[in-house]
Design a protein around this motif. Structure first.
Motif, PDB file in Angstrom:
ATOM      1  N   VAL A  21       0.870  -1.179   0.000  1.00  0.00           N
ATOM      2  CA  VAL A  21       0.000   0.000   0.000  1.00  0.00           C
ATOM      3  C   VAL A  21       0.907   1.229   0.000  1.00  0.00           C
ATOM      4  O   VAL A  21       1.642   1.476   0.966  1.00  0.00           O
ATOM      5  CB  VAL A  21      -0.934   0.003   1.226  1.00  0.00           C
ATOM      6  CG1 VAL A  21      -1.909   1.172   1.145  1.00  0.00           C
ATOM      7  CG2 VAL A  21      -1.696  -1.315   1.323  1.00  0.00           C
ATOM      8  N   GLY A  22       0.858   1.984  -1.112  1.00  0.00           N
ATOM      9  CA  GLY A  22       1.784   3.108  -1.309  1.00  0.00           C
ATOM     10  C   GLY A  22       2.669   2.776  -2.491  1.00  0.00           C
ATOM     11  O   GLY A  22       3.278   1.699  -2.520  1.00  0.00           O
ATOM     12  N   ALA A  23       2.735   3.683  -3.454  1.00  0.00           N
ATOM     13  CA  ALA A  23       3.426   3.362  -4.712  1.00  0.00           C
ATOM     14  C   ALA A  23       4.451   4.426  -5.090  1.00  0.00           C
ATOM     15  O   ALA A  23       4.577   4.795  -6.258  1.00  0.00           O
ATOM     16  CB  ALA A  23       2.388   3.191  -5.819  1.00  0.00           C
ATOM     17  N   SER A  24       5.205   4.907  -4.103  1.00  0.00           N
ATOM     18  CA  SER A  24       6.216   5.930  -4.419  1.00  0.00           C
ATOM     19  C   SER A  24       7.414   5.296  -5.116  1.00  0.00           C
ATOM     20  O   SER A  24       7.615   4.075  -5.065  1.00  0.00           O
ATOM     21  CB  SER A  24       6.685   6.622  -3.140  1.00  0.00           C
ATOM     22  OG  SER A  24       7.459   5.724  -2.366  1.00  0.00           O
ATOM     23  N   ASN A  25       8.224   6.156  -5.747  1.00  0.00           N
ATOM     24  CA  ASN A  25       9.428   5.669  -6.431  1.00  0.00           C
ATOM     25  C   ASN A  25      10.462   5.141  -5.447  1.00  0.00           C
ATOM     26  O   ASN A  25      11.312   4.329  -5.817  1.00  0.00           O
ATOM     27  CB  ASN A  25      10.076   6.810  -7.244  1.00  0.00           C
ATOM     28  CG  ASN A  25       9.271   7.125  -8.481  1.00  0.00           C
ATOM     29  OD1 ASN A  25       8.525   6.282  -8.979  1.00  0.00           O
ATOM     30  ND2 ASN A  25       9.394   8.350  -8.968  1.00  0.00           N
ATOM     31  N   ILE A  26      10.418   5.622  -4.199  1.00  0.00           N
ATOM     32  CA  ILE A  26      11.482   5.233  -3.269  1.00  0.00           C
ATOM     33  C   ILE A  26      11.116   4.022  -2.410  1.00  0.00           C
ATOM     34  O   ILE A  26      11.987   3.360  -1.888  1.00  0.00           O
ATOM     35  CB  ILE A  26      11.945   6.414  -2.377  1.00  0.00           C
ATOM     36  CG1 ILE A  26      10.817   6.923  -1.481  1.00  0.00           C
ATOM     37  CG2 ILE A  26      12.485   7.542  -3.201  1.00  0.00           C
ATOM     38  CD1 ILE A  26      11.334   7.870  -0.392  1.00  0.00           C
ATOM     39  N   VAL A  27       9.837   3.751  -2.244  1.00  0.00           N
ATOM     40  CA  VAL A  27       9.446   2.603  -1.414  1.00  0.00           C
ATOM     41  C   VAL A  27       8.549   1.629  -2.187  1.00  0.00           C
ATOM     42  O   VAL A  27       8.957   0.513  -2.528  1.00  0.00           O
ATOM     43  CB  VAL A  27       8.742   3.037  -0.103  1.00  0.00           C
ATOM     44  CG1 VAL A  27       8.520   1.805   0.793  1.00  0.00           C
ATOM     45  CG2 VAL A  27       9.527   4.083   0.670  1.00  0.00           C
ATOM     46  N   GLY A  28       7.318   2.022  -2.450  1.00  0.00           N
ATOM     47  CA  GLY A  28       6.316   1.085  -2.960  1.00  0.00           C
ATOM     48  C   GLY A  28       6.678   0.422  -4.274  1.00  0.00           C
ATOM     49  O   GLY A  28       6.641  -0.809  -4.394  1.00  0.00           O
ATOM     50  N   LYS A  29       7.043   1.238  -5.282  1.00  0.00           N
ATOM     51  CA  LYS A  29       7.326   0.655  -6.606  1.00  0.00           C
ATOM     52  C   LYS A  29       8.524  -0.299  -6.575  1.00  0.00           C
ATOM     53  O   LYS A  29       8.422  -1.432  -7.050  1.00  0.00           O
ATOM     54  CB  LYS A  29       7.557   1.759  -7.640  1.00  0.00           C
ATOM     55  CG  LYS A  29       6.275   2.407  -8.133  1.00  0.00           C
ATOM     56  CD  LYS A  29       6.612   3.318  -9.310  1.00  0.00           C
ATOM     57  CE  LYS A  29       5.684   4.493  -9.384  1.00  0.00           C
ATOM     58  NZ  LYS A  29       6.181   5.557 -10.262  1.00  0.00           N
ATOM     59  N   PRO A  30       9.691   0.132  -6.027  1.00  0.00           N
ATOM     60  CA  PRO A  30      10.811  -0.824  -6.016  1.00  0.00           C
ATOM     61  C   PRO A  30      10.531  -2.057  -5.158  1.00  0.00           C
ATOM     62  O   PRO A  30      10.964  -3.159  -5.502  1.00  0.00           O
ATOM     63  CB  PRO A  30      11.991  -0.010  -5.464  1.00  0.00           C
ATOM     64  CG  PRO A  30      11.422   1.247  -4.904  1.00  0.00           C
ATOM     65  CD  PRO A  30      10.118   1.473  -5.581  1.00  0.00           C
ATOM     66  N   LEU A  31       9.788  -1.890  -4.076  1.00  0.00           N
ATOM     67  CA  LEU A  31       9.473  -3.057  -3.236  1.00  0.00           C
ATOM     68  C   LEU A  31       8.600  -4.038  -4.009  1.00  0.00           C
ATOM     69  O   LEU A  31       8.803  -5.255  -3.938  1.00  0.00           O
ATOM     70  CB  LEU A  31       8.788  -2.618  -1.934  1.00  0.00           C
ATOM     71  CG  LEU A  31       8.418  -3.767  -1.004  1.00  0.00           C
ATOM     72  CD1 LEU A  31       9.653  -4.572  -0.586  1.00  0.00           C
ATOM     73  CD2 LEU A  31       7.696  -3.249   0.241  1.00  0.00           C
TER      74      LEU A  31
END
Ligand code: NAD
Length: 208
Positions: free
Chosen positions: A86-96
């Protein structure tokens, strides 16, 4: 920019981290792209992001990397697991999401436009919250026996630091849960040191 250029060329410097956010008049994208990919210990450069996307060796963003190391350390079954981020930022959600996918999980990546969030989160064997909204994940949203990772960091008016997950209630249904503070945060720092070591040993794709 000239400082970055000097650091890029300096053979005694192994890793470069630009503390974000930057003041408004400085373009974050331009600065990140000015870091040599091999010294990009935050793993934010498009070269590293692209390498992660295509499953090639690279410097990976520290927070999602820390989440993966934690899951692997505790032998969490990832292959075939339902993972919901839950959360799709470039620094957390997307790479995870990309790392979980490469580990064999079936990944659902949610953002602020996601409809029926609870329906998605309740499917999760592994649920990661990375939004920045206290209490977003309630016990009703969690499948009994799920592994819950709380990336969120929120400062309440009382001064208390909390994550995105209602820790006390969710802890009663989850198989495992990370606290805030003291969960993902210290892992992020550890991964920054790991990335710096990897950069020094030139495990990254290119050093300039
Ligand atoms: P961000 O603001 O860049 O991204 C937030 C994401 O959440 C966006 O994709 C947005 O669409 C999504 N979102 C917003 N409201 C939502 C909702 N109601 N339902 C579903 N998705 C929603 O944030 P970020 O930089 O990724 O950080 C997220 C949180 O993680 C923050 O609390 C931040 O402080 C924390 N964080 C912690 C660490 C750590 O080391 N522990 C590192 C980085 C970020």
């Amino acid at each position: 920019m000239s400082k970055l250029s000097r650091l890029n060329k300096d053979r005694t410097v192994d890793g470069i981290l630009v503390q974000l956010p930057l003041p408004k008049h400085i373009a974050e994208k331009t600065i990140i792209q000015a870091i040599a990919p091999g010294k990009d210990v935050d793993g934010f450069h498009p070269v590293n992001a692209g390498a992660l996307f295509t499953g090639q060796p690279c410097l990976k963003p520290c927070t999602p990397l820390g989440v993966m190391v934690m899951l692997e350390h505790h032998n969490t079954a990832l292959r075939g697991a339902e993972a919901v981020v839950v959360g799709a930022s470039n620094i957390v959600g997307k790479p995870l999401a990309m790392m979980l996918l490469q580990a064999g999980a079936t990944v659902t990546l949610c953002n602020s436009k996601t409809q029926n969030l609870e329906e998605k989160t309740r499917r999760a064997d592994i649920l990661v919250a990375a939004v920045g909204r206290p209490g977003l994940i309630s016990a009703e949203m969690v499948k009994p026996g799920a592994v819950v990772i709380d990336v969120g960091i929120n400062r309440l008016e009382s001064g208390q630091l909390v994550g995105d997950v209602d820790f006390d209630r969710v802890a009663r249904v989850a198989k495992a849960i990370t606290p805030v503070p003291g969960g993902v945060g210290p892992m992020t720092i550890a991964m920054l040191l790991q990335n710096t070591l990897d950069a020094a040993e030139s495990l990254a794709p290119s050093s300039t």
